[in-house]
Design a protein around this motif. Structure first.
Motif, PDB file in Angstrom:
ATOM      1  N   PHE A 199       0.811  -1.330   0.001  1.00 43.91           N
ATOM      2  CA  PHE A 199      -0.009   0.014  -0.028  1.00 43.91           C
ATOM      3  C   PHE A 199       0.900   1.215  -0.095  1.00 43.91           C
ATOM      4  N   LEU A 200       2.002   1.133   0.887  1.00 40.43           N
ATOM      5  CA  LEU A 200       2.903   2.356   0.953  1.00 40.43           C
ATOM      6  C   LEU A 200       3.491   2.491  -0.562  1.00 40.43           C
ATOM      7  N   ALA A 201       3.978   1.444  -1.210  1.00 38.10           N
ATOM      8  CA  ALA A 201       4.504   1.509  -2.455  1.00 38.10           C
ATOM      9  C   ALA A 201       3.488   2.114  -3.506  1.00 38.10           C
ATOM     10  N   VAL A 202       2.500   1.579  -3.647  1.00 38.28           N
ATOM     11  CA  VAL A 202       1.360   2.205  -4.320  1.00 38.28           C
ATOM     12  C   VAL A 202       1.178   3.601  -4.094  1.00 38.28           C
ATOM     13  N   ALA A 203       1.321   4.297  -2.740  1.00 32.44           N
ATOM     14  CA  ALA A 203       1.110   5.540  -2.339  1.00 32.44           C
ATOM     15  C   ALA A 203       2.124   6.468  -2.918  1.00 32.44           C
ATOM     16  N   LEU A 204       3.140   5.920  -3.288  1.00 30.73           N
ATOM     17  CA  LEU A 204       4.371   6.604  -4.003  1.00 30.73           C
ATOM     18  C   LEU A 204       3.716   7.250  -5.299  1.00 30.73           C
ATOM     19  N   LEU A 205       2.904   6.901  -6.142  1.00 35.45           N
ATOM     20  CA  LEU A 205       2.447   7.295  -7.213  1.00 35.45           C
ATOM     21  C   LEU A 205       1.526   8.519  -7.122  1.00 35.45           C
ATOM     22  N   PRO A 206       0.636   8.581  -6.064  1.00 35.73           N
ATOM     23  CA  PRO A 206      -0.299   9.920  -5.847  1.00 35.73           C
ATOM     24  C   PRO A 206       0.952  10.946  -5.025  1.00 35.73           C
ATOM     25  N   ALA A 209       2.977  12.455  -7.956  1.00 31.75           N
ATOM     26  CA  ALA A 209       2.212  13.373  -8.691  1.00 31.75           C
ATOM     27  C   ALA A 209       1.854  14.771  -8.008  1.00 31.75           C
ATOM     28  N   PHE A 210       1.547  14.612  -6.568  1.00 28.46           N
ATOM     29  CA  PHE A 210       1.271  15.799  -5.679  1.00 28.46           C
ATOM     30  C   PHE A 210       2.659  16.707  -5.778  1.00 28.46           C
ATOM     31  N   TRP A 211       3.791  16.022  -5.760  1.00 28.08           N
ATOM     32  CA  TRP A 211       5.148  16.790  -5.618  1.00 28.08           C
ATOM     33  C   TRP A 211       5.223  17.423  -6.986  1.00 28.08           C
ATOM     34  N   ALA A 228      -6.157  23.665  -6.776  1.00 25.54           N
ATOM     35  CA  ALA A 228      -5.950  23.086  -5.563  1.00 25.54           C
ATOM     36  C   ALA A 228      -6.926  21.953  -5.175  1.00 25.54           C
ATOM     37  N   TRP A 229      -8.166  22.430  -5.183  1.00 22.01           N
ATOM     38  CA  TRP A 229      -9.500  21.588  -4.707  1.00 22.01           C
ATOM     39  C   TRP A 229      -9.584  20.305  -5.715  1.00 22.01           C
ATOM     40  N   VAL A 230      -9.478  20.686  -7.231  1.00 21.91           N
ATOM     41  CA  VAL A 230      -9.710  19.790  -8.136  1.00 21.91           C
ATOM     42  C   VAL A 230      -8.550  18.786  -8.341  1.00 21.91           C
ATOM     43  N   LEU A 231      -7.261  19.331  -8.222  1.00 19.17           N
ATOM     44  CA  LEU A 231      -6.124  18.226  -8.556  1.00 19.17           C
ATOM     45  C   LEU A 231      -5.549  17.897  -7.406  1.00 19.17           C
ATOM     46  N   LEU A 232      -5.168  18.803  -6.244  1.00 23.17           N
ATOM     47  CA  LEU A 232      -4.445  18.524  -5.166  1.00 23.17           C
ATOM     48  C   LEU A 232      -5.232  17.555  -4.328  1.00 23.17           C
ATOM     49  N   LEU A 233      -6.384  17.945  -3.854  1.00 21.09           N
ATOM     50  CA  LEU A 233      -7.286  17.277  -3.069  1.00 21.09           C
ATOM     51  C   LEU A 233      -7.389  15.722  -3.429  1.00 21.09           C
ATOM     52  N   PRO A 234      -8.041  15.294  -4.544  1.00 18.13           N
ATOM     53  CA  PRO A 234      -8.104  13.976  -4.815  1.00 18.13           C
ATOM     54  C   PRO A 234      -6.805  12.988  -4.556  1.00 18.13           C
ATOM     55  N   LEU A 235      -5.636  13.709  -4.942  1.00 18.97           N
ATOM     56  CA  LEU A 235      -4.416  13.075  -4.878  1.00 18.97           C
ATOM     57  C   LEU A 235      -3.993  13.012  -3.324  1.00 18.97           C
ATOM     58  N   ALA A 236      -4.419  13.954  -2.431  1.00 19.39           N
ATOM     59  CA  ALA A 236      -4.119  13.877  -1.006  1.00 19.39           C
ATOM     60  C   ALA A 236      -5.173  12.760  -0.308  1.00 19.39           C
ATOM     61  N   LEU A 237      -6.288  12.690  -0.799  1.00 16.32           N
ATOM     62  CA  LEU A 237      -7.273  11.591  -0.357  1.00 16.32           C
ATOM     63  C   LEU A 237      -6.856  10.276  -0.546  1.00 16.32           C
ATOM     64  N   LEU A 238      -6.239  10.220  -1.854  1.00 17.60           N
ATOM     65  CA  LEU A 238      -5.901   8.729  -2.276  1.00 17.60           C
ATOM     66  C   LEU A 238      -4.707   8.391  -1.511  1.00 17.60           C
ATOM     67  N   THR A 251      -2.862   9.634   9.823  1.00 13.73           N
ATOM     68  CA  THR A 251      -2.337  11.290  10.011  1.00 13.73           C
ATOM     69  C   THR A 251      -0.924  11.638   9.382  1.00 13.73           C
ATOM     70  N   ILE A 252       0.052  10.448   9.399  1.00 11.92           N
ATOM     71  CA  ILE A 252       1.133  10.476   8.997  1.00 11.92           C
ATOM     72  C   ILE A 252       1.129  10.973   7.250  1.00 11.92           C
ATOM     73  N   ALA A 253       0.031  10.675   6.663  1.00 14.37           N
ATOM     74  CA  ALA A 253       0.164  11.023   5.354  1.00 14.37           C
ATOM     75  C   ALA A 253      -0.018  12.549   5.051  1.00 14.37           C
ATOM     76  N   GLY A 254      -0.582  13.214   6.081  1.00 11.76           N
ATOM     77  CA  GLY A 254      -0.692  14.665   5.942  1.00 11.76           C
ATOM     78  C   GLY A 254       0.813  15.172   6.306  1.00 11.76           C
ATOM     79  N   VAL A 255       1.550  14.821   7.114  1.00  6.60           N
ATOM     80  CA  VAL A 255       2.894  15.437   7.304  1.00  6.60           C
ATOM     81  C   VAL A 255       3.836  14.902   6.015  1.00  6.60           C
ATOM     82  N   VAL A 256       3.591  13.909   5.561  1.00 10.34           N
ATOM     83  CA  VAL A 256       4.345  13.596   4.102  1.00 10.34           C
ATOM     84  C   VAL A 256       4.286  14.291   2.995  1.00 10.34           C
TER      85      VAL A 256
END
Length: 440
Positions: A199-206, A209-211, A228-238, A251-256
């Motif tokens: 799951f963490l490996a797959v998380a590298l993809l969004p 893209a976020f970076w 930001a809402w249209v592009l960044l928010l979906p990537l953040a949620l994923l 919550t660690i996802a928020g920090v990363v």
């Protein structure tokens, strides 16, 4: 030839906040909303409305998206979901301090950084000592008294002392930011179970893209807020959903994600901000008015069982360890570390600070609350008496820390106010000006 004005050269990146948004982001109102949510939760949990409160808190909402499971109770949506916004902002603030703030200067930040480590280690050690002979599993809560709540601590300090030295607030801010970083690390390392690395490996993809979007299209996002809402928010949620299913606390996802956002200093005109500052400006009202108060509302509701229940909780080694750790351990750890460092090395404190001020500030740092409540939920299972004892301990310790801080800092504030009236100097020792407790 007349040079163009700054307004022509630059595009302001901050939209004007609504007055209500501005109000909720101020330190004192933000802490007030947190306190109100806590009191309301305690009232509902200990009145005939308790069944309704716990039914709502424990009700499940979510989706089953194949390998991604998003079936959480409402209480967990608050702690794992909404609190991710709080950690995203904490991450933005951390990066800003390390890149363009006080923490980029090792000599300037050495004492508060070391004090933060002392303020984490000593409370954890005291808790462990108190619980050596405690119930089975009680030592699992060692990290609960390690945290300082930035929102509450800064709010209390601002409320108690508009005339205190500005260096005291700066010290507490730096300490609390580093404390947050330590707490985030503890959660990531010690409260990760059933780790599923794919799951963490797959998380590298969004995340990639976020970076790419935030770093390569920074100017576009600052000019066109809606993107930001249209592009960044979906990537953040994923990313958040993948972290949730990986076993690492969500919550660690928020920090990363926050660490991926570019941070630069404010321009010479004071108008052009980095995307990091812009996102913080936009999200702070939501965090202060919605995310953190709702987390507090669903987390602080403990059925104490009247006076006898409170006495039982206070007599437990779990609550006692938390109280000793936050109220006494924070003072010993913070002040003791700062004292040793300044006496036996070349490190120095700001010349406007006195050790009694430091003790009062360290007492206020004993307000654990938000992160301490979260670690309580990670340390013990709901339904276990230690789960409730821990929360009673956090609420009691935070209250005692605030009272102890007030007893020390209120007289100090009066002393500084009298000195400033006599000398015509302000909290920074230079001019009368307004106190730092009056700003947002």
């Amino acid at each position: 030839m007349t040079s163009p004005s700054p307004a022509v050269l630059e595009h302001g990146t901050f939209r004007t906040r609504h007055p209500l948004e501005e109000w909720v982001t101020r330190a004192i109102p933000g802490g007030g909303l947190l306190l109100l949510a806590t009191v309301l939760a305690l009232l509902l949990a200990n009145t005939p409305a308790s069944d309704l409160y716990f039914t709502v808190r424990d009700a499940h909402l979510g989706l089953d998206l194949g390998p991604l499971s998003l079936d959480l109770s409402i209480g967990h949506w608050a702690s794992d979901g909404l609190l991710a916004v709080f950690f995203f902002l904490a991450g933005l603030e951390l990066k800003q301090e390390f890149v363009v703030g006080d923490l980029r200067s090792p000599s300037k930040a050495l004492v508060p950084i070391a004090a933060a480590f002392g303020g984490v280690a000593v409370p954890a050690l005291l808790y462990a000592l108190v619980n050596l002979g405690g119930p089975s599993g009680s030592l699992g809560g060692w990290a609960i008294p390690a945290a300082t709540d930035i929102a509450f601590a800064i709010a209390i300090l601002a409320l108690l002392g508009s005339s205190l030295p500005t260096a005291l607030r700066t010290f507490l801010l730096t300490l609390a930011i580093v404390d947050d970083l330590i707490a985030i690390t503890i959660i990531a390392v010690f409260y990760t179970s059933d780790l599923r690395l794919w799951f963490l490996a797959v998380a590298l993809l969004p995340m990639a893209a976020f970076w790419w979007l935030t770093n390569r299209r920074e100017a576009w996002f600052k000019k066109h807020y809606w993107t930001a809402w249209v592009l960044l928010l979906p990537l953040a949620l994923l990313t958040w959903a993948l972290f949730l299913n990986s076993g690492v606390h969500a919550t660690i996802a928020g920090v990363v994600l926050a660490f991926l956002v570019p941070t630069r200093g404010i321009s010479e005109y004071g108008r052009q901000h980095s995307l990091s500052h812009t996102l913080e400006h936009r999200l702070r009202p939501f965090s202060s008015a919605v995310a953190v108060p709702l987390f507090a509302f669903f987390s602080a509701g403990v059925a104490v069982g009247g006076v006898s229940g409170l006495l039982e909780a206070w007599q437990s080694t779990v609550a006692l360890g938390i109280i000793v750790g936050l109220v006494i351990g924070k003072i010993i750890g913070i002040v003791g570390t700062a004292f040793v460092l300044t006496k036996f090395t070349g490190a120095t404190l700001d010349p406007t600070l006195r050790w009694l001020d430091m003790i009062g500030m360290a007492a206020v740092a004993g307000i654990g609350f938000t992160v301490s409540l979260l670690v309580s939920e990670l340390s013990f299972v709901s339904g276990d008496p230690m789960y409730d004892w821990a929360k009673v301990g956090v609420l009691t310790a935070s209250t005692l820390a605030a009272v102890l801080g007030a007893l020390i800092l209120v007289p100090r504030n009066r002393l500084y106010a009298r000195q400033q009236r006599d000398s015509g100097a302000g909290p920074d020792g230079l001019d009368r000006g307004r106190g730092w407790g009056d700003d947002g």
